[in-house]
Design a protein around this motif. Structure first.
Motif, PDB file in Angstrom:
ATOM      1  N   GLU A  20       0.842  -1.201   0.000  1.00 57.18           N
ATOM      2  CA  GLU A  20       0.000   0.000   0.000  1.00 57.18           C
ATOM      3  C   GLU A  20       0.874   1.247   0.000  1.00 57.18           C
ATOM      4  O   GLU A  20       1.894   1.292   0.691  1.00 57.18           O
ATOM      5  N   TYR A  21       0.462   2.242  -0.770  1.00 55.96           N
ATOM      6  CA  TYR A  21       1.176   3.520  -0.842  1.00 55.96           C
ATOM      7  C   TYR A  21       0.144   4.640  -0.694  1.00 55.96           C
ATOM      8  O   TYR A  21      -1.042   4.445  -0.967  1.00 55.96           O
TER       9      TYR A  21
ATOM     10  N   ASP B  93      -1.279   6.087   1.825  1.00 58.86           N
ATOM     11  CA  ASP B  93      -2.384   5.745   2.737  1.00 58.86           C
ATOM     12  C   ASP B  93      -3.390   4.800   2.077  1.00 58.86           C
ATOM     13  O   ASP B  93      -4.604   4.936   2.275  1.00 58.86           O
ATOM     14  N   GLY B  94      -2.887   3.861   1.296  1.00 60.72           N
ATOM     15  CA  GLY B  94      -3.779   2.859   0.711  1.00 60.72           C
ATOM     16  C   GLY B  94      -4.467   3.305  -0.559  1.00 60.72           C
ATOM     17  O   GLY B  94      -5.194   2.533  -1.189  1.00 60.72           O
ATOM     18  N   LYS B  95      -4.225   4.571  -0.970  1.00 58.47           N
ATOM     19  CA  LYS B  95      -4.878   5.039  -2.200  1.00 58.47           C
ATOM     20  C   LYS B  95      -4.279   4.347  -3.432  1.00 58.47           C
ATOM     21  O   LYS B  95      -4.870   4.349  -4.511  1.00 58.47           O
TER      22      LYS B  95
ATOM     23  N   THR C 183      -2.748   0.555  -4.170  1.00 55.15           N
ATOM     24  CA  THR C 183      -2.543  -0.768  -3.592  1.00 55.15           C
ATOM     25  C   THR C 183      -2.132  -1.721  -4.700  1.00 55.15           C
ATOM     26  O   THR C 183      -2.771  -1.736  -5.758  1.00 55.15           O
TER      27      THR C 183
END
Lengths: 94, 94
Positions: free
Chosen positions: A6-7, A9-11, A13
């Motif tokens: 994830e990068y 904040d998960g935006k 994946t």
């Protein structure tokens, strides 16, 4: 079984896997703006959606839609504007 | 941000997202054999790799490779033989 990364904040994946020709990832980018650095050369495929990109050192922004792909040099970077949630595949080229 | 679903002890991992035309998933299937049931009709795209499938009620097995896709009826099922780790995209059709 598959490593999920994830990068932002998960935006963004992604899941890593091996293709016959080398390492790759498949993943999702949420609508938004991002910048990624590269180690190896990459071939980015738009699986579903749209990626508008600016390669390092270039002025213009180029849109790539479902079924299209673009190349990014190794040891470089690229900016992305993602107008809709987009699925992508990234091939890492040795 | 994106819901990650795992099946068959993680040997099949998928991420859900919304396309302009409806719900979809993108994911990975490890080498192996699986059977999936369907609620809605599905369009399965091979993003990278190969899926050899047998649709419910059919005798023959058919191979689909990178860039190809196949349809599966709703309220049905299909068997898969996956010869190499494979990335796929599934569209759910209302």
């Amino acid at each position: 079984m598959f490593k999920v990364n994830e990068y932002f904040d998960g935006k963004v994946t992604s899941m890593a896997f091996e293709e016959a020709t080398g390492s790759a990832t498949v993943g999702l980018m949420a609508k938004g703006e991002y910048e990624f650095g590269t180690d190896k050369k990459e071939i980015m495929h738009v699986v579903s959606g749209e990626l508008v990109i600016q390669l390092k050192g270039e002025e213009n922004w180029t849109s790539y839609k479902t079924g299209e792909h673009f190349n990014v040099d190794g040891s470089s970077s690229f900016k992305l504007q993602v107008p809709v949630d987009t699925a992508y595949r990234c091939q890492y080229i040795d």
